[in-house]
Design a protein around this motif. Structure first.
Motif, PDB file in Angstrom:
ATOM      1  N   VAL A  72       0.829  -1.207   0.000  1.00 19.59           N
ATOM      2  CA  VAL A  72       0.000   0.000   0.000  1.00 19.59           C
ATOM      3  C   VAL A  72       0.864   1.257   0.000  1.00 19.59           C
ATOM      4  O   VAL A  72       0.611   2.214  -0.723  1.00 19.59           O
ATOM      5  CB  VAL A  72      -0.952  -0.010   1.212  1.00 19.59           C
ATOM      6  N   ASN A  79       2.259   3.852  -5.845  1.00 20.28           N
ATOM      7  CA  ASN A  79       1.272   4.220  -4.838  1.00 20.28           C
ATOM      8  C   ASN A  79       1.866   5.294  -3.935  1.00 20.28           C
ATOM      9  O   ASN A  79       2.989   5.172  -3.476  1.00 20.28           O
ATOM     10  CB  ASN A  79       0.893   3.015  -3.981  1.00 20.28           C
ATOM     11  N   PHE A  81       0.383   6.385  -1.023  1.00 16.14           N
ATOM     12  CA  PHE A  81      -0.729   6.332  -0.080  1.00 16.14           C
ATOM     13  C   PHE A  81      -0.526   7.260   1.112  1.00 16.14           C
ATOM     14  O   PHE A  81      -1.479   7.844   1.622  1.00 16.14           O
ATOM     15  CB  PHE A  81      -0.966   4.897   0.387  1.00 16.14           C
ATOM     16  N   ALA A 242      -7.645   7.203  -4.350  1.00 14.05           N
ATOM     17  CA  ALA A 242      -6.484   6.321  -4.453  1.00 14.05           C
ATOM     18  C   ALA A 242      -6.914   4.860  -4.346  1.00 14.05           C
ATOM     19  O   ALA A 242      -6.458   4.008  -5.109  1.00 14.05           O
ATOM     20  CB  ALA A 242      -5.482   6.670  -3.363  1.00 14.05           C
ATOM     21  N   PHE A 246      -6.396   1.692  -7.399  1.00 18.74           N
ATOM     22  CA  PHE A 246      -5.162   1.236  -6.804  1.00 18.74           C
ATOM     23  C   PHE A 246      -4.298   0.433  -7.765  1.00 18.74           C
ATOM     24  O   PHE A 246      -4.801  -0.313  -8.597  1.00 18.74           O
ATOM     25  CB  PHE A 246      -5.490   0.371  -5.597  1.00 18.74           C
TER      26      PHE A 246
END
Lengths: 291, 339
Positions: A72, A79, A81, A242, A246
């Motif tokens: 993640v 990503n 995040f 997001a 993903f």
């Protein structure tokens, strides 16, 4: 309606009926409890599951790993995040503060003062909270593109205010209406100055209401998806956007476990918040709908 | 926390004015002074709302009457912008692209389908949520051990962001997912029309029934227990108590809850957008607008105006004919008024 009835004659039949009613209540409660929590539980189980066992249907934690959480936050996979979380915090935080700043005054007036057009003002505010987001997105998309605001934070905060501010005013108004404002006057009579009366009597009374409203406003803004998905760019993308788009380790393969991990990260703070302030949140949610 | 409460100080400091009013001397002058106060306290919020809502909406309406630049789909001639009259509205309502009917598959041909889908979702989800919500509310209103745990559990689906809910149910409804395993089926849930619709409906019901239940519960709790006791003494059956007491008394709260949910369902976007991207007959009006934005602002503005009008109309019908008066139930009665 209420299952626990006042004790009738101690006939065994009546008691058996009562026990049966009680049992039914517990069964129903258990069904509701499981129905509400099972999907959430499944998300957490999957979040901690090795990606190779994505579709394992064992109902408890197996093949436990932190890998999904690493994915993640993995910048290599594209990503961001951590950044998305900060974006969401910023957008929701500013929206909440602005909505409260403006909402508190309006709610005070709506709950405490008599004036013409009150009905109209409330109607407008309620109508505004029911307003479809798409009707804002189209003109704002063009407007923000023209003035170079596309993908900026204000481009996300401004439309969020359109539904968070009405919610704030609405909830605060019903809270303030319930407050014992006479206490302020009593405090004045007992010798408090205006400022003391406000600081020592009104503030402690109003603080929980304002705080609860802040939570509701924050959650509403945090959960927003439509506007953010259209008006944010890679730098300002919020968590909900997001998660919806993903990127996993493999292209063309839905990264289920990582998405569940991301979902867990986003949801757990909210769930904790909600569980701690359960009573207040329920009061805030239902304020105004009855009475 | 304290910073949030801080701004309250400002209206308080000069507050002797509204205070004096309560002594009810010279009603007229009191009303004017309260009115002036109210004006200054409310204006900032109203101005802000006007800026973030009214301005874009007016902007959208102006845009809706202008042509989009681009190639005419029929004549293949480049069309400059300029006044369009009602062309954009006709484009959607009559599903006309230029002078001919829109080709199947284009956005223009999907308007009435989207309207149908939106209303289908709205009716089915709201009916299911009302029935289930009522049942949940009745259970939560009872006294039993673990009641507060139940009320807390119910809040969990409500608190989860819809985007996460969509992804979660997308996973549950995956082909190898738990739903198919549990029921021993092999359904491509998000890949064909009716399963996709039901997947979305189930997700929506899971997510929003708790909200409904809590609103109905709040309505149930204001019914005094003595009313039920009296009915019981008079020999009313459980069903009679439900239809004769509970339903009529909970109706105002119920109608407001239904109104909120209907208006919310009519603008449904997140779940279908994430679970199916609007494919397989799950394109709602909101999704259609968003898809159109990239193809032409002005046409999208017309569509969003139509969407807004549809929602407005439904709200109007609810308030006017079904007595769901959210404003009335929200209009506070100040203490002076009640006495």
């Amino acid at each position: 309606m209420t299952a626990v009835s006042i004790d009738t004659a101690p006939k065994t039949a009546a008691r058996r009926r009562e026990r049966w009613a009680n049992g039914r209540t517990y069964i129903s409660a258990a069904i509701i409890f499981i129905w509400c929590l099972i999907p959430f539980y499944w998300m957490i189980v999957t979040a901690f599951r090795d990606v190779g066992y994505t579709f394992d249907s064992t109902p408890f934690f197996t093949h436990v790993t932190w890998d999904n959480f690493t994915t993640v936050f993995s910048e290599n996979l594209g990503n961001h995040f951590g950044r998305n979380l900060l974006n969401s915090l910023l957008v929701s935080g500013v929206t909440t503060v602005v909505a409260l700043l403006f909402g508190v005054f309006a709610a005070y007036a709506l709950s405490r003062l008599e004036f013409r057009f009150k009905f109209l003002v409330l109607g407008f505010i309620l109508g505004a909270s029911m307003f479809p987001g798409v009707a804002l997105v189209t003109p704002l998309f063009q407007l923000f593109t023209n003035i170079g605001w596309y993908g900026t934070y204000q481009a996300l905060i401004i439309p969020n205010i359109s539904f968070v501010l009405p919610l704030t005013v609405y909830t605060l108004t019903s809270f303030f209406r319930e407050m014992p404002w006479e206490l302020e006057e009593s405090a004045r009579i007992d010798g408090c100055t205006q400022g003391q009366a406000f600081r020592k009597v009104i503030m402690p009374l109003a603080a929980p209401a304002v705080f609860t409203t802040a939570i509701l406003a924050f959650i509403a803004s945090w959960n927003e998806f439509l506007i953010a998905s259209q008006l944010s760019n890679d730098q300002t993308k919020t968590v909900t956007v997001a998660i919806a788009y993903f990127a996993g380790a493999q292209a063309h393969q839905e990264p289920y476990t990582a998405v569940m991990a991301a979902g867990t990260v986003v949801t757990i703070p909210l769930v904790i918040l909600v569980l701690i302030f359960q009573r207040k949140i329920v009061a805030g949610l239902t304020a105004g709908a009855v009475k | 926390m304290s910073t949030l409460a801080q701004p309250k100080r400002a209206p308080e400091t000069p507050s002797p004015k509204p205070k004096k009013v309560q002594k009810e001397v010279g009603q007229d002058r009191a009303a004017t002074s309260q009115g002036r106060w109210a004006f200054w306290l409310i204006s900032p919020a109203l101005v802000l709302l006007a800026v973030v809502i009214v301005y874009p909406v007016v902007n959208a309406i102006v845009m809706a009457f202008q042509k989009d630049q681009g190639l005419d789909p029929v004549t293949k001639v480049f069309v400059q912008g300029g006044a369009a009259g009602f062309d954009n509205f006709v484009h959607w309502l009559a599903q006309k692209c230029g002078s001919a009917a829109c080709a199947p598959g284009t956005l223009g041909s999907q308007f009435w389908d989207a309207v149908g889908t939106t209303f289908f979702f709205t009716v089915v989800t709201v009916v299911l949520e009302t029935v289930l919500g009522f049942w949940m509310a009745i259970i939560m209103a009872r006294t039993f051990r673990g009641r507060s745990a139940l009320r807390a559990a119910v809040l969990v689906p409500w608190a989860i962001p819809t985007a996460v809910t969509a992804k979660l149910w997308f996973f549950i409804f995956a082909f190898d997912g738990i739903a198919n395993k549990l029921f021993g089926t092999a359904i491509l849930w998000t890949g064909s029309e009716w399963p996709a619709r039901w997947a979305i409906i189930i997700s929506d019901v899971w997510k929003t029934t708790p909200f409904m239940a809590l609103l109905i519960l709040a309505g149930l709790q204001i019914i005094p227990a003595e009313v039920y006791e009296a009915a019981k003494v008079d020999g009313a059956s459980a069903w009679q108590r439900f239809t004769q007491i509970t339903l009529p008394l909970v109706k105002p709260a119920l109608m407001v809850a239904v109104l909120f949910r209907v208006l919310d369902a009519l603008r449904m976007y997140d779940l279908p957008a994430i679970m199916t991207q609007g494919s397989n007959g799950t394109t709602t009006l909101s999704i259609l607008v968003v898809e159109q934005i990239r193809q032409g602002f002005n046409s999208a503005a017309a569509l969003s105006t139509i969407t807004f009008l549809i929602i407005f109309l439904v709200a109007f019908i609810f308030v006017r004919f079904l007595g769901a008066n959210a404003v009335a139930s929200a209009t506070p009665k100040t203490k002076g008024q009640e006495k």
